[in-house]
Design a protein around this motif. Sequence first.
Motif, PDB file in Angstrom:
ATOM      1  N   GLN A 105       5.982 -25.023  12.597  1.00  0.00           N
ATOM      2  CA  GLN A 105       4.732 -25.003  11.874  1.00  0.00           C
ATOM      3  C   GLN A 105       4.049 -23.933  11.369  1.00  0.00           C
ATOM      4  O   GLN A 105       3.116 -23.950  10.895  1.00  0.00           O
ATOM      5  CB  GLN A 105       3.857 -25.694  13.043  1.00  0.00           C
ATOM      6  CG  GLN A 105       4.007 -27.186  13.443  1.00  0.00           C
ATOM      7  CD  GLN A 105       3.289 -27.781  14.559  1.00  0.00           C
ATOM      8  OE1 GLN A 105       2.215 -27.717  14.648  1.00  0.00           O
ATOM      9  NE2 GLN A 105       4.009 -28.011  15.719  1.00  0.00           N
ATOM     10  N   ALA A 106       4.705 -22.609  11.540  1.00  0.00           N
ATOM     11  CA  ALA A 106       4.243 -21.600  10.935  1.00  0.00           C
ATOM     12  C   ALA A 106       4.182 -21.455   9.507  1.00  0.00           C
ATOM     13  O   ALA A 106       5.206 -22.293   8.981  1.00  0.00           O
ATOM     14  CB  ALA A 106       5.162 -20.215  11.533  1.00  0.00           C
ATOM     15  N   CYS A 107       3.417 -20.767   8.812  1.00  0.00           N
ATOM     16  CA  CYS A 107       3.453 -20.914   7.345  1.00  0.00           C
ATOM     17  C   CYS A 107       4.924 -20.274   6.870  1.00  0.00           C
ATOM     18  O   CYS A 107       5.314 -20.839   5.771  1.00  0.00           O
ATOM     19  CB  CYS A 107       2.156 -20.194   6.710  1.00  0.00           C
ATOM     20  SG  CYS A 107       1.890 -18.756   7.569  1.00  0.00           S
TER      21      CYS A 107
ATOM     22  N   PHE B 292       7.125 -21.736  17.112  1.00  0.00           N
ATOM     23  CA  PHE B 292       6.078 -22.418  16.646  1.00  0.00           C
ATOM     24  C   PHE B 292       6.297 -23.952  16.319  1.00  0.00           C
ATOM     25  O   PHE B 292       5.553 -24.593  15.281  1.00  0.00           O
ATOM     26  CB  PHE B 292       5.201 -21.716  15.449  1.00  0.00           C
ATOM     27  CG  PHE B 292       4.839 -20.580  15.897  1.00  0.00           C
ATOM     28  CD1 PHE B 292       4.021 -20.363  16.769  1.00  0.00           C
ATOM     29  CD2 PHE B 292       5.614 -19.144  15.405  1.00  0.00           C
ATOM     30  CE1 PHE B 292       3.624 -18.921  17.109  1.00  0.00           C
ATOM     31  CE2 PHE B 292       5.413 -17.993  15.716  1.00  0.00           C
ATOM     32  CZ  PHE B 292       4.504 -17.974  16.690  1.00  0.00           C
ATOM     33  N   ARG B 293       7.297 -24.629  16.603  1.00  0.00           N
ATOM     34  CA  ARG B 293       7.736 -25.957  16.408  1.00  0.00           C
ATOM     35  C   ARG B 293       7.882 -26.007  14.799  1.00  0.00           C
ATOM     36  O   ARG B 293       7.357 -27.008  14.268  1.00  0.00           O
ATOM     37  CB  ARG B 293       6.914 -27.031  16.985  1.00  0.00           C
ATOM     38  CG  ARG B 293       6.427 -26.772  18.379  1.00  0.00           C
ATOM     39  CD  ARG B 293       7.703 -26.614  19.488  1.00  0.00           C
ATOM     40  NE  ARG B 293       8.398 -27.783  19.548  1.00  0.00           N
ATOM     41  CZ  ARG B 293       9.475 -27.528  20.408  1.00  0.00           C
ATOM     42  NH1 ARG B 293       9.907 -26.300  20.946  1.00  0.00           N
ATOM     43  NH2 ARG B 293      10.104 -28.624  21.112  1.00  0.00           N
TER      44      ARG B 293
ATOM     45  N   HIS C  98       7.949 -29.819  13.516  1.00  0.00           N
ATOM     46  CA  HIS C  98       8.427 -30.412  14.334  1.00  0.00           C
ATOM     47  C   HIS C  98      10.003 -31.253  13.939  1.00  0.00           C
ATOM     48  O   HIS C  98      10.513 -31.979  14.492  1.00  0.00           O
ATOM     49  CB  HIS C  98       7.567 -32.076  14.456  1.00  0.00           C
ATOM     50  CG  HIS C  98       6.199 -31.720  15.078  1.00  0.00           C
ATOM     51  ND1 HIS C  98       5.978 -31.423  16.190  1.00  0.00           N
ATOM     52  CD2 HIS C  98       5.066 -31.908  14.339  1.00  0.00           C
ATOM     53  CE1 HIS C  98       4.619 -31.259  16.228  1.00  0.00           C
ATOM     54  NE2 HIS C  98       4.254 -31.675  15.181  1.00  0.00           N
TER      55      HIS C  98
ATOM     56  N   ASN D 170      -4.180 -22.236  17.427  1.00  0.00           N
ATOM     57  CA  ASN D 170      -2.675 -22.537  18.112  1.00  0.00           C
ATOM     58  C   ASN D 170      -2.045 -21.371  17.561  1.00  0.00           C
ATOM     59  O   ASN D 170      -1.319 -21.316  16.809  1.00  0.00           O
ATOM     60  CB  ASN D 170      -2.128 -23.697  16.989  1.00  0.00           C
ATOM     61  CG  ASN D 170      -3.249 -24.478  16.447  1.00  0.00           C
ATOM     62  OD1 ASN D 170      -4.114 -24.940  17.367  1.00  0.00           O
ATOM     63  ND2 ASN D 170      -3.348 -25.011  15.336  1.00  0.00           N
TER      64      ASN D 170
ATOM     65  N   ASP E 196      -0.458 -18.667  16.395  1.00  0.00           N
ATOM     66  CA  ASP E 196       0.565 -17.732  15.997  1.00  0.00           C
ATOM     67  C   ASP E 196       0.206 -16.468  16.357  1.00  0.00           C
ATOM     68  O   ASP E 196      -0.877 -16.056  16.247  1.00  0.00           O
ATOM     69  CB  ASP E 196       0.252 -17.981  14.325  1.00  0.00           C
ATOM     70  CG  ASP E 196       1.333 -17.368  13.653  1.00  0.00           C
ATOM     71  OD1 ASP E 196       1.562 -17.770  12.315  1.00  0.00           O
ATOM     72  OD2 ASP E 196       2.139 -16.744  14.305  1.00  0.00           O
TER      73      ASP E 196
ATOM     74  N   ALA F 205       2.572 -34.456  20.249  1.00  0.00           N
ATOM     75  CA  ALA F 205       3.347 -33.413  19.975  1.00  0.00           C
ATOM     76  C   ALA F 205       2.547 -32.103  20.091  1.00  0.00           C
ATOM     77  O   ALA F 205       1.281 -32.101  19.954  1.00  0.00           O
ATOM     78  CB  ALA F 205       3.834 -33.514  18.725  1.00  0.00           C
ATOM     79  N   GLU F 206       3.107 -31.011  20.274  1.00  0.00           N
ATOM     80  CA  GLU F 206       2.387 -29.747  20.307  1.00  0.00           C
ATOM     81  C   GLU F 206       2.098 -29.197  18.931  1.00  0.00           C
ATOM     82  O   GLU F 206       2.844 -29.189  18.144  1.00  0.00           O
ATOM     83  CB  GLU F 206       3.277 -28.651  21.118  1.00  0.00           C
ATOM     84  CG  GLU F 206       2.499 -27.538  21.447  1.00  0.00           C
ATOM     85  CD  GLU F 206       3.518 -26.574  21.981  1.00  0.00           C
ATOM     86  OE1 GLU F 206       3.176 -25.481  22.714  1.00  0.00           O
ATOM     87  OE2 GLU F 206       4.819 -26.876  22.084  1.00  0.00           O
ATOM     88  N   VAL F 207       0.704 -28.981  18.770  1.00  0.00           N
ATOM     89  CA  VAL F 207       0.259 -28.452  17.608  1.00  0.00           C
ATOM     90  C   VAL F 207       0.182 -26.826  17.641  1.00  0.00           C
ATOM     91  O   VAL F 207      -0.472 -26.299  18.337  1.00  0.00           O
ATOM     92  CB  VAL F 207      -1.067 -28.933  17.364  1.00  0.00           C
ATOM     93  CG1 VAL F 207      -1.782 -28.431  15.934  1.00  0.00           C
ATOM     94  CG2 VAL F 207      -0.993 -30.397  17.036  1.00  0.00           C
ATOM     95  N   ARG F 208       0.962 -26.345  16.812  1.00  0.00           N
ATOM     96  CA  ARG F 208       1.153 -24.483  16.768  1.00  0.00           C
ATOM     97  C   ARG F 208       0.860 -24.318  15.450  1.00  0.00           C
ATOM     98  O   ARG F 208       0.696 -25.027  14.421  1.00  0.00           O
ATOM     99  CB  ARG F 208       2.163 -24.087  17.518  1.00  0.00           C
ATOM    100  CG  ARG F 208       2.187 -24.582  18.980  1.00  0.00           C
ATOM    101  CD  ARG F 208       3.429 -23.781  19.706  1.00  0.00           C
ATOM    102  NE  ARG F 208       3.058 -22.370  19.681  1.00  0.00           N
ATOM    103  CZ  ARG F 208       3.912 -21.563  20.427  1.00  0.00           C
ATOM    104  NH1 ARG F 208       4.946 -21.930  20.826  1.00  0.00           N
ATOM    105  NH2 ARG F 208       3.426 -20.367  20.287  1.00  0.00           N
ATOM    106  N   GLY F 209       1.323 -23.095  15.101  1.00  0.00           N
ATOM    107  CA  GLY F 209       1.451 -22.492  13.694  1.00  0.00           C
ATOM    108  C   GLY F 209       0.116 -22.150  13.227  1.00  0.00           C
ATOM    109  O   GLY F 209      -0.934 -22.074  13.748  1.00  0.00           O
ATOM    110  N   CYS F 210       0.282 -21.657  11.980  1.00  0.00           N
ATOM    111  CA  CYS F 210      -1.089 -20.856  11.224  1.00  0.00           C
ATOM    112  C   CYS F 210      -1.950 -21.724  10.848  1.00  0.00           C
ATOM    113  O   CYS F 210      -3.157 -21.338  10.781  1.00  0.00           O
ATOM    114  CB  CYS F 210      -0.268 -20.103  10.123  1.00  0.00           C
ATOM    115  SG  CYS F 210       0.961 -19.326  10.457  1.00  0.00           S
ATOM    116  N   SER F 211      -1.691 -22.685  10.430  1.00  0.00           N
ATOM    117  CA  SER F 211      -2.954 -23.980   9.924  1.00  0.00           C
ATOM    118  C   SER F 211      -3.812 -24.267  11.028  1.00  0.00           C
ATOM    119  O   SER F 211      -3.194 -24.834  11.772  1.00  0.00           O
ATOM    120  CB  SER F 211      -2.262 -24.811   9.219  1.00  0.00           C
ATOM    121  OG  SER F 211      -3.385 -25.332   8.098  1.00  0.00           O
ATOM    122  N   ASP F 212      -4.966 -24.408  10.837  1.00  0.00           N
ATOM    123  CA  ASP F 212      -5.719 -24.950  12.127  1.00  0.00           C
ATOM    124  C   ASP F 212      -7.242 -25.093  11.634  1.00  0.00           C
ATOM    125  O   ASP F 212      -7.661 -24.712  10.470  1.00  0.00           O
ATOM    126  CB  ASP F 212      -5.937 -23.499  13.125  1.00  0.00           C
ATOM    127  CG  ASP F 212      -6.350 -23.874  14.309  1.00  0.00           C
ATOM    128  OD1 ASP F 212      -6.570 -25.071  14.764  1.00  0.00           O
ATOM    129  OD2 ASP F 212      -6.979 -22.983  14.889  1.00  0.00           O
TER     130      ASP F 212
END
Lengths: 369, 387
Positions: B229-231, B226-227, B315, B94, B96, A359-366
């Motif tokens: 996954q964003a905060c 962002f599927r 997800h 990733n 954002d 699955a694609e990992v995106r978002g703010c946490s990294d």
Amino acid sequence: MDEEMKQYMDDMAVFEEKYEELLESPVYHFLQPEKERILLPLLSILHKHHSFRSQAYRLVDKLFKWDDSKALCNYPYLAVRLFKEFELKSISDDQVYKVLHSSGTTGQSSKIYLDKETAQLQTKVLTRILQHWLGKSRRPMLLIDSPHTVKKTGGMTARAAGLQGLSFFGRSHTYALDANMNLDIDKVSNFFEQFKGQSVLLFGFTFMVWHSFIQQLQKHNIYFELQDSILIHGGGWKKLQKASVSHQTFKQQIQTQLGDVRVHDYYGMVEQTGTIYMECEQGFFHCPVWSDIAIRNPVDLSFLPFQQVGLIQLTSVLARSYPGHCILTEDLGYIVGEDDCSCGLKGKYFKVSGRVPNAEVRGCSDTFS
Amino acid sequence: MTPFPDLAEHKDIKWHIKAPHAPASIKPWSDQLILEVDSLARFLLQHKISKEYPEIVALGFWARKANLLKMLPGQARFKEAKKTPAVFHVGPANVDTVFFYSFLLSVLAGNQNIVRVSNRSGALVYQLIDLLQGFFYQYANSEFEQLISIIEYPATSTGVTVTLSEWANMRVIWGGDNSIDAINHIAPHANQLTFPDRYSIALMQIEDAEQIPQAVEAMVKDLLPFRQQACSSPKAIVWWNTSEQLQNAFFLQLNQVLANKENGFDMRDQVEQFVDCQRMVITHKPAVKTIEHNHITCLDLDKLLPDYFDIHTGHGLLLNIRVDTLDSLPYADKLQTIAVFNIPDAMQNELMTNHYVKRVTSLGKALSFQHIWDGVDLCEAFGQLTC
């Protein structure tokens, strides 16, 4: 608790009895309805056993609404990835006899906890399956790997376990690759020379068979003329698919370089070691009597009919020391049919078509990297 | 002016954009700067590539002059610095696009900026860099151009992180707890803005079936980018004063809409949903009422605790509970946004004043960037720098 314990002990006694019988059953003989009739009571006891012994399994069970004993693949199933993240076992720590690790090169590896009994069962069942294909005589055996793979200390990898498990079915074991995973052409030539005219057994992991063996022979223009020999390989097609090598090319090239060799792929995973799904001459994987397969729709996890591709779910009555009797894999495949493969074997037969991509990992946490 | 950092000894750096020369003192929020950012906004909105990236459209829309003026801080707050303050931004790989907003605000504040992007960055980052290069090509010699540099280097080149941190009067770290820890370990900085791990939820009331389509549309807007996954993506729905029947009808329509979306949750996401649920029950042992697997998975629970969100990887998994009172929400420092649907103003105020929720916004706008982010007024923070 005493009542519960007594019930559990009684169940397990029944289990042992039926189990002995099952282990002696022919591997691909039963029609699907008959097979389900035999396996269901065992699976039902196994479900109680794991619920009793494994807290994780008990917790996951609550995610399922299901009615007992309707169908084999209806039992609650663990996501195969959980074996990478949790210590899943249905035995106490002092009963752990062996821990198997998946040989995945990326990320965490699965840890499978075996007690002595389960380890023996796995060996026994693997023997039964392979004897079906190889007969009882032990052939001279060429392993397409390095002797160092097995000698490496630390946890046992699935690859080492596979090599060790399969070695049992051959004699005069010869490793085709050196410590640096390069083909030792002299050693291989001597092996084939020594056993000229005899049926030999070759075994290795699919990618290595192709990359380190067949392609090397091709490059050096080396041909052998084997007779009535067998190559067993497994471990997945992912790398070969990337290199655009089809099953047909793979088989053809092997026969071009080696001569008269029957080629059998197998499907299996460390979470259900022992139960391997061998490929018949029609190119389909077959479920042995101890296990069953179902295909689920990834969207709503409902069962898919034959011929439709979805997530592969595996059921096996061999997983006793760890709750791996029902697992949902991240492999994709489809059931071709049941009881009617033209090779003559009974039960369900299937194809594996790949794996669900990450699955694609995106978002703010990294992670900062 | 602040001299540009000397990175000559480092080999593995790549400047995507390098300011032509160190800027003279630039007046914060000057008409000129606002005009230039507005030109960038128009450039982004008109570019054909934007059609493929709704994130770029949102950014362009946000950066229009009319919107910027709404954020204009009180002039009195600005001290005109003698030198141009320097800000070092670390964006997440990733991406954002959120870090792009923050450096634009820093540009408007008249600061000189260096943005570090990771070599693991996704397509969207490089697309934005390309667009920015294209913009500078068209609008050469802008004030803006003097204020922005974009550098790419591996995290293992700690020397670069140290040099850029020493150069900067302020450091901004996006990317959550892990990134913040890692960077602080390499080079501590006295003046920094950090954006740690956060989770967000939706608080909803549906009184009759006619409200459902609107609620679904708003939820999809917040769920898909962002599927999830964003905060600020809602990870759970807290229902208030809504019948079970209407909740079910909502999920039914939500799944129908998602089924027809081209960029909806797919097989890869659905596997993660399933794994997350099993991981969740093993780790936190919540009381599970029901679970419905579909395009999204709805895990219906008796109660919702802040810890549960540690397991949630996005997800398309929605945790689901009902409450009678606002006291039963999963309040914690890590709770960032509550996206509300049909919730009375008085209750929204209560969330802010009695429960100190950082951000309450309408459902459908959870991912819209606001200059007060995570409780920090970025305009003010970037505007107060001196050196």
